[in-house]
Design a protein around this motif. Structure first.
Motif, PDB file in Angstrom:
ATOM      1  N   ASN A 272     104.210  25.993  51.034  1.00  0.00           N
ATOM      2  CA  ASN A 272     105.664  26.106  51.034  1.00  0.00           C
ATOM      3  C   ASN A 272     105.968  27.456  51.671  1.00  0.00           C
ATOM      4  OD1 ASN A 272     108.365  26.799  50.332  1.00  0.00           O
ATOM      5  ND2 ASN A 272     108.317  25.324  48.653  1.00  0.00           N
TER       6      ASN A 272
ATOM      7  N   TYR B 165     108.757  28.891  52.550  1.00  0.00           N
ATOM      8  CA  TYR B 165     110.046  29.477  52.200  1.00  0.00           C
ATOM      9  C   TYR B 165     110.901  29.578  53.465  1.00  0.00           C
ATOM     10  CZ  TYR B 165     113.624  32.596  50.242  1.00  0.00           C
ATOM     11  OH  TYR B 165     114.831  33.154  49.841  1.00  0.00           O
TER      12      TYR B 165
ATOM     13  N   ASP C  12     104.269  20.655  47.312  1.00  0.00           N
ATOM     14  CA  ASP C  12     104.979  21.373  46.268  1.00  0.00           C
ATOM     15  C   ASP C  12     105.621  20.319  45.377  1.00  0.00           C
ATOM     16  OD1 ASP C  12     106.613  22.839  44.652  1.00  0.00           O
ATOM     17  OD2 ASP C  12     107.815  23.726  46.259  1.00  0.00           O
TER      18      ASP C  12
ATOM     19  N   ASN D 252     106.821  20.713  42.495  1.00  0.00           N
ATOM     20  CA  ASN D 252     107.804  21.269  41.563  1.00  0.00           C
ATOM     21  C   ASN D 252     107.571  20.693  40.167  1.00  0.00           C
ATOM     22  OD1 ASN D 252     109.526  23.200  42.899  1.00  0.00           O
ATOM     23  ND2 ASN D 252     110.184  21.515  44.209  1.00  0.00           N
TER      24      ASN D 252
ATOM     25  N   THR E  75     100.434  28.968  41.985  1.00  0.00           N
ATOM     26  CA  THR E  75     100.966  29.300  43.307  1.00  0.00           C
ATOM     27  C   THR E  75     102.339  29.970  43.317  1.00  0.00           C
ATOM     28  OG1 THR E  75     101.862  27.048  43.429  1.00  0.00           O
ATOM     29  CG2 THR E  75      99.700  27.434  44.461  1.00  0.00           C
ATOM     30  N   PHE E  76     103.156  29.748  42.306  1.00  0.00           N
ATOM     31  CA  PHE E  76     104.545  30.229  42.330  1.00  0.00           C
ATOM     32  C   PHE E  76     104.839  30.962  41.024  1.00  0.00           C
ATOM     33  CE2 PHE E  76     108.992  29.756  41.177  1.00  0.00           C
ATOM     34  CZ  PHE E  76     109.637  30.132  42.339  1.00  0.00           C
ATOM     35  N   HIS E  77     105.324  32.165  41.076  1.00  0.00           N
ATOM     36  CA  HIS E  77     105.886  32.910  42.191  1.00  0.00           C
ATOM     37  C   HIS E  77     104.822  33.830  42.760  1.00  0.00           C
ATOM     38  CE1 HIS E  77     108.650  35.543  44.408  1.00  0.00           C
ATOM     39  NE2 HIS E  77     109.597  34.651  44.234  1.00  0.00           N
TER      40      HIS E  77
ATOM     41  N   ARG F  75     103.417  33.238  37.204  1.00  0.00           N
ATOM     42  CA  ARG F  75     102.950  32.357  38.283  1.00  0.00           C
ATOM     43  C   ARG F  75     102.554  31.002  37.691  1.00  0.00           C
ATOM     44  NH1 ARG F  75      98.926  35.222  42.233  1.00  0.00           N
ATOM     45  NH2 ARG F  75     100.850  36.429  42.603  1.00  0.00           N
TER      46      ARG F  75
ATOM     47  N   ASP G  48     102.106  23.673  43.003  1.00  0.00           N
ATOM     48  CA  ASP G  48     101.684  23.060  44.265  1.00  0.00           C
ATOM     49  C   ASP G  48     100.410  22.271  43.965  1.00  0.00           C
ATOM     50  OD1 ASP G  48     103.351  24.345  46.718  1.00  0.00           O
ATOM     51  OD2 ASP G  48     103.129  25.795  45.095  1.00  0.00           O
TER      52      ASP G  48
ATOM     53  N   THR H 144      93.809  29.296  46.064  1.00  0.00           N
ATOM     54  CA  THR H 144      94.958  29.857  46.763  1.00  0.00           C
ATOM     55  C   THR H 144      94.487  30.889  47.777  1.00  0.00           C
ATOM     56  OG1 THR H 144      95.242  31.526  45.035  1.00  0.00           O
ATOM     57  CG2 THR H 144      96.528  29.504  44.821  1.00  0.00           C
TER      58      THR H 144
ATOM     59  N   HIS I  61     105.685  31.152  47.567  1.00  0.00           N
ATOM     60  CA  HIS I  61     104.537  30.358  47.138  1.00  0.00           C
ATOM     61  C   HIS I  61     103.275  30.873  47.817  1.00  0.00           C
ATOM     62  CE1 HIS I  61     106.487  26.576  45.401  1.00  0.00           C
ATOM     63  NE2 HIS I  61     107.518  27.271  45.854  1.00  0.00           N
TER      64      HIS I  61
END
Length: 361
Positions: free
Chosen positions: A104, A106, A241, A243, A272-274, A281, A285, A300, A308
């Motif tokens: 992702n 962004y 992703d 979500n 993976t996020f953030h 985090r 994903d 990762t 991400h």
């Protein structure tokens, strides 16, 4: 300090119970994302309790915290090397090793060069970008000499998606399962050594106070993909992703209805996020694969300016060993199949009301 301890205990109890309520509103779904952090905070609160010990009800609270810790840990341990899952190595009849990057990017990240350098460094046979708009498409043209096969869905609503491949794409489709502005990619590929497989790229909308108020579209989109996967008689990988987290009810339902395997089980969270906040985090994903695909590495990569982290995967295809992984497949019951069908219909009925062009605030 005692009030702080009690407040933490109550908060952790609420965050533990909310996901148990099967309601699609984001208030009930978002706490699922933070299971790792919640478990860590429970352990911290237990330790804090031993430094206070100022109430005759102390052990009641500690026991409650301990039960919550066991509850969360029983789920999370499956996504660590502590959970026994047999690993398999390539044989002479296996495909060559294949690699992909899923990221992702962004949409408002303008640091295109860092991602391009990442692709050049790892040289995957395929890579998938999400939130890639017209500017990203233009920037990625420099890679098209090395990646002559592609499927592009250029959108400005943060749901654009681009798939690039060194391997020949025999046929590809764009699916809009629940909404006409939320695409998925289905690409059929064939390697030079004669192995065919299907790559799905997905990016459904998240339930959150700033985006979709419920998880209906997300869940409907994912379960529509699962339904489509069952119609395919080739090795399949679903990447993107999501979500969503792997232990949520809808993710488990996706895994069961698609008859796919979650490679995180017995391996790691792959959070993976953030990208900028290590302690906050989440592993959203995700990827799933059929029993004839064997994962050798899943991790990762370095942050390239997105919110991400990119996911890197190394795998091979082996039709002769696939029976060895069939035991890792869980199948949906008739009740779960009916529930999945209902969630697909609810997703289609939901009106996401997204802007066609999204700008950074």
């Amino acid at each position: 300090m005692w009030i702080f301890y009690l407040s933490l205990t109550v908060l952790l109890l609420i965050l533990t119970l909310l996901p148990k309520i099967q309601h699609s509103h984001w208030v009930f779904r978002v706490p699922e994302f933070g299971k790792i952090q919640i478990t860590s905070l429970i352990l911290f609160t237990i330790g804090l309790g031993f430094t206070i010990h100022s109430s005759e009800k102390f052990w009641y609270y500690q026991c409650l915290l301990f039960v919550m810790f066991i509850h969360h840990s029983a789920t999370l341990v499956k996504y660590t090397p502590l959970y026994p899952v047999k690993k398999y190595s390539r044989k002479h009849h296996s495909s060559e090793k294949l690699h992909f990057i899923s990221a992702n990017v962004y949409q408002f990240n303008k640091d295109y060069g860092r991602f391009i350098q990442l692709v050049k460094k790892y040289q995957p046979e395929m890579f998938l970008t999400m939130e890639s708009n017209g500017d990203w498409e233009q920037a990625l043209k420099t890679l098209e000499k090395d990646y002559p096969y592609h499927h592009k869905i250029t959108l400005e609503n943060t749901y654009g998606m681009h798939f690039y491949s060194k391997i020949k794409i025999e046929i590809s489709h764009t699916h809009y399962f629940v909404a006409d502005d939320i695409p998925s990619i289905e690409a059929h590929l064939k390697t030079k050594d004669g192995f065919s497989f299907v790559f799905f790229g997905v990016h459904p909308p998240p339930p959150s106070p700033t985006e979709e108020k419920t998880s209906k579209e997300r869940d409907g989109d994912l379960l529509s993909t699962a339904k489509k996967v069952t119609e395919i008689k080739k090795p399949v990988i679903v990447v993107g992703d999501f979500n969503n987290v792997a232990w949520s009810k809808s993710s488990i339902l996706f895994r069961k209805t698609s008859h796919l395997i979650d490679p995180r089980i017995g391996r790691s969270f792959v959070s993976t996020f953030h990208a900028k906040y290590r302690l906050l985090r989440f592993p959203i994903d995700l990827m799933f694969h059929s029993e004839d695909i064997f994962i050798e590495n899943l991790k990762t990569l370095d942050n390239f300016g997105s919110d991400h982290l990119p996911v890197y995967c190394e795998f091979f295809i082996d039709h002769e060993q696939e029976e060895k992984q069939e035991e890792r497949i869980d199948y949906a019951t008739q009740e779960e199949k009916a529930e999945a069908k209902e969630m697909i219909e609810e997703g289609k009925k939901e009106d996401g009301q997204r802007d066609a062009i999204v700008t950074e605030d």
